[in-house]
Scaffold this motif. Structure first.
Motif, mmCIF file in Angstrom:
data_model
loop_
_atom_site.group_PDB
_atom_site.id
_atom_site.type_symbol
_atom_site.label_atom_id
_atom_site.label_comp_id
_atom_site.label_asym_id
_atom_site.label_seq_id
_atom_site.Cartn_x
_atom_site.Cartn_y
_atom_site.Cartn_z
ATOM 1 N N UNK A 70 0.801 -1.223 0.000
ATOM 2 C CA UNK A 70 0.000 0.000 0.000
ATOM 3 C C UNK A 70 0.836 1.277 0.000
ATOM 4 N N UNK A 71 0.561 2.128 -0.993
ATOM 5 C CA UNK A 71 1.190 3.433 -1.072
ATOM 6 C C UNK A 71 2.604 3.450 -1.635
ATOM 7 N N UNK A 72 3.198 2.296 -1.908
ATOM 8 C CA UNK A 72 4.588 2.258 -2.356
ATOM 9 C C UNK A 72 4.791 2.993 -3.672
ATOM 10 N N UNK A 73 4.004 2.663 -4.681
ATOM 11 C CA UNK A 73 4.209 3.277 -5.993
ATOM 12 C C UNK A 73 4.000 4.790 -5.932
ATOM 13 N N UNK A 74 2.980 5.230 -5.233
ATOM 14 C CA UNK A 74 2.729 6.660 -5.093
ATOM 15 C C UNK A 74 3.898 7.342 -4.390
ATOM 16 N N UNK A 75 4.413 6.729 -3.337
ATOM 17 C CA UNK A 75 5.550 7.312 -2.605
ATOM 18 C C UNK A 75 6.785 7.408 -3.500
ATOM 19 N N UNK A 76 7.039 6.399 -4.298
ATOM 20 C CA UNK A 76 8.201 6.426 -5.191
ATOM 21 C C UNK A 76 8.022 7.512 -6.248
ATOM 22 N N UNK A 77 6.832 7.625 -6.817
ATOM 23 C CA UNK A 77 6.571 8.651 -7.828
ATOM 24 C C UNK A 77 6.762 10.057 -7.252
ATOM 25 N N UNK A 78 6.273 10.295 -6.044
ATOM 26 C CA UNK A 78 6.440 11.596 -5.396
ATOM 27 C C UNK A 78 7.920 11.857 -5.129
ATOM 28 N N UNK A 79 8.651 10.856 -4.669
ATOM 29 C CA UNK A 79 10.076 11.016 -4.394
ATOM 30 C C UNK A 79 10.854 11.350 -5.668
ATOM 31 N N UNK A 80 10.503 10.715 -6.770
ATOM 32 C CA UNK A 80 11.176 10.996 -8.043
ATOM 33 C C UNK A 80 10.895 12.433 -8.471
ATOM 34 N N UNK A 81 9.656 12.875 -8.357
ATOM 35 C CA UNK A 81 9.320 14.256 -8.722
ATOM 36 C C UNK A 81 10.104 15.249 -7.879
ATOM 37 N N UNK A 82 10.192 15.016 -6.583
ATOM 38 C CA UNK A 82 10.928 15.914 -5.687
ATOM 39 C C UNK A 82 12.414 15.926 -6.023
ATOM 40 N N UNK A 83 12.955 14.754 -6.314
ATOM 41 C CA UNK A 83 14.368 14.659 -6.656
ATOM 42 C C UNK A 83 14.657 15.413 -7.939
ATOM 43 N N UNK A 84 13.838 15.207 -8.957
ATOM 44 C CA UNK A 84 14.059 15.886 -10.233
ATOM 45 C C UNK A 84 13.865 17.395 -10.112
ATOM 46 N N UNK A 85 12.936 17.828 -9.270
ATOM 47 C CA UNK A 85 12.715 19.259 -9.085
ATOM 48 C C UNK A 85 13.923 19.931 -8.428
#
Length: 110
Positions: free
Chosen positions: A90-105
């Motif tokens: 639960x929530x893993x994929x969403x957490x990874x996607x958010x982390x990638x967006x933050x990292x790229x930003x």
């Protein structure tokens, strides 16, 4: 064309998922599927050879992250197995996607 094997939701392995998501090109495939839904293999805007892209799709499929279905001819349509992943982790994929967006930003522009 022989049918592709996909792991059952209960058999999706956290190590395989994390390994698959750790590669930038595979993460780009996943992000594209989040935005576009189902998408044929040849329509991804990723600057890689067809064989390399196919290898990335295979890793994602075998990890249980995407489902590939044969469409017209020998084309395959890819879809994200978001519900299966959320049921298993639960929530893993969403957490990874958010982390990638933050990292790229936070990265400086090229």
């Amino acid at each position: 064309m022989k049918p592709l094997q996909h792991p059952r939701a209960a058999d999706i392995n956290i190590y395989a998922v994390l390994h698959a998501l750790a590669e930038p090109a595979r993460m780009q495939i996943v992000r594209t599927l989040v935005e576009a839904g189902g998408k044929p293999c040849g329509t991804f805007d990723i600057n890689l050879s067809k064989s390399t892209l196919s290898a990335h799709f295979k890793v994602l499929r075998e990890a249980g992250i995407i489902r590939q279905e044969t469409a017209a001819g020998n084309s395959r349509v890819n879809t994200l197995r978001h519900e299966d992943l959320d049921a298993r982790f639960p929530g893993l994929l969403t957490a990874v996607l958010v982390a990638v967006e933050r990292t790229e930003a936070a990265l400086p522009p090229l």
